[in-house]
Write an enzyme that holds these catalytic residues in place. Structure first.
Site, PDB file in Angstrom:
ATOM      1  CG  HIS A 188      -4.297  -5.241   0.732  1.00 52.73           C
ATOM      2  ND1 HIS A 188      -5.571  -4.844   1.071  1.00 52.73           N
ATOM      3  CD2 HIS A 188      -4.373  -6.589   0.492  1.00 52.73           C
ATOM      4  CE1 HIS A 188      -6.386  -5.884   1.049  1.00 52.73           C
ATOM      5  NE2 HIS A 188      -5.682  -6.955   0.690  1.00 52.73           N
ATOM      6  CB  SER A 318      11.516  20.169 -12.947  1.00 51.82           C
ATOM      7  OG  SER A 318      11.574  21.223 -12.006  1.00 51.82           O
TER       8      SER A 318
END
Length: 466
Positions: A188, A318
């Site tokens: 989870h 980037s």
């Protein structure tokens, strides 16, 4: 440009003099330029058709349906198609008639003209006739689905299986290397009891092995060929043994167990076997998506993420942030998966659209399937080479997370009970203390008892040395 005149049942057509195709191919070129910038009929189909026409000529020769001179020339020309020597002579696009008739005739015309040339006759002479000789005992309705299935099986074996098996081997090797590294398990997206990094990576290998087995099981349906069914499945105009012989020769050519479909009416009217294979490919793709996402999360960081593994830094990430490196291989892989999911939907819908004795969505079905197979093969090979083989553990980060993991308290259930163990966890989290410190302060265990019970490796491998 010089031209020659070719003829079909609709009249005369001008064809470039140096091209082997004939009138029907030229008509298709003029009428169907849909997606010509990208959607050329896959060469895998052309190669499979070359194998099919070679097998058909061999069968017709054996059955006495073709003169030996004609059959031998067809076989030689078909072998050139298989070898890729005539690729420039197959210009048609996927978006054409739904039976693939224009591609079948493109192959018939190219082989007929090349065979005529081999025999010293001029192009366009039809000394070797595209219909009467190359297409003898055949229809587009049974040859195109046969070529579809042969092409798809070969693509699986040549493009997909080696790549996936290579990635499985990489993960299995990493699993063995990382077996002694205990880390936080997660369910989870929350901390759970420990596992080893080897167990985690090993689960990726197992998932891929399971889903690859599903593809291989589905592939078996593609061995059943429509050939010999001719126009509607009855076998009209084909020798009774023709389909059986062609399938046998295709099996001999490929080394794969091709055979005639038990019911050739169904083999023309539906292509559920290909739909099944695409569903299995979707399942494999879904496994790759899950594994890729796991790796992306585990490598996230370097400081704000999980950061429990290092992956190769292949290029700057980037154009504005200096030093940033992104998980590019893990991003490209899911994009391929998304494409495969879309192709699966296209094949599933197209497969449902057969009417009476023929499905007329054949070209788009096989194009989507072949694209999926090749994309998955390329993406998996790239992912393996440029990322998976370079995965390494970040031991410092793994240990940091493990030592803070409150779910280690699960080991205390048998000693002090669930409720007291939960109380220890809540205290540790609320007061930002270690599990051990919280347990000692509550007085539920001595330090010696805690150290004897809470051993992370024993939690990860509870049944070893039990």
């Amino acid at each position: 440009m010089e031209y020659r005149v070719e003829r079909d049942t609709m009249g005369e057509v001008k064809v470039p003099a140096d091209r082997y195709w004939g009138a029907q191919t030229q008509r298709s070129l003029e009428h169907f330029r849909i997606g010509a910038w990208r959607f050329r009929m896959p060469l895998e189909i052309i190669r499979a058709y070359g194998m099919l026409k070679k097998a058909a000529a061999r069968a017709n020769l054996e059955l006495g349906e073709l003169p030996e001179e004609i059959a031998r020339a067809i076989i030689q020309a078909a072998e050139e198609v298989i070898a890729g020597k005539l690729d420039d002579h197959f210009p048609l696009v996927v978006f054409q008639t739904g039976s693939g008739t224009q591609t079948n005739m493109n192959v018939n015309e190219v082989i007929a003209n090349r065979a005529s040339e081999i025999l010293g006759k001029p192009l366009g002479s039809k000394y070797v006739h595209p219909n009467d000789h190359v297409n003898r005992g055949q229809s587009s309705n049974d040859t195109f689905p046969t070529a579809m299935y042969v092409a798809t099986v070969l693509a699986l074996h040549q493009h997909l299986y080696p790549a996936v098996e290579g990635l499985i081997a990489t993960f299995e090797e990493k699993a063995r290397a990382f077996d002694g590294i205990v880390k936080v398990g997660r369910t989870h997206l929350m901390d759970a009891v420990p596992i080893t990094l080897g167990q985690e990576v090993g689960s990726w290998a197992a998932q891929l092995r399971n889903t690859l087995a599903m593809v291989k099981e589905a592939e078996k349906g593609l061995y059943n060929l429509a050939i010999g069914g001719t126009a509607v499945g009855t076998g009209l105009n084909a020798h009774p043994r023709f389909g059986e012989l062609v399938a046998r020769y295709l099996a001999e050519e490929t080394g794969l167990p091709f055979r005639v479909a038990e019911n050739r009416f169904a083999a023309l009217a539906a292509h559920d076997e290909l739909v099944h294979v695409m569903g299995a490919l979707r399942t494999l793709a879904g496994a790759l998506m899950k594994i890729g996402n796991d790796i992306r999360w585990l490598a996230s960081g370097p400081y704000g993420g999980i950061g429990e593994i290092f992956i190769p830094a292949n290029e700057p990430g980037s154009s504005i942030m200096p030093g940033k490196v992104n998980p590019t291989q893990v991003e490209a892989l899911p994009w391929v998966v998304v494409r495969v999911f879309g192709n699966d939907q296209a094949v599933a819908f197209a497969g449902s659209q057969g009417n009476f004795q023929l499905n007329v969505y054949k070209p788009v079905m096989v194009d989507a399937a072949l694209e999926s197979i090749k994309l998955l093969g390329d993406a998996v090979a790239s992912f393996d080479q440029h990322l998976a083989q370079g995965i390494e553990p970040n031991l410092e980060r793994i240990e940091e997370h493990l030592n803070k993991n409150p779910m280690l308290a699960t080991a205390l259930n048998k000693a002090i009970g669930y409720d007291k163990a939960a109380e220890i966890v809540k205290k540790a989290i609320k007061e930002k203390k270690s599990l051990k410190q919280a347990a000692l302060e509550l007085g539920y265990l001595t330090e010696e008892e805690f150290d004897r019970i809470v051993v992370p490796m024993r939690l990860a491998k509870p049944h070893e040395n039990a």
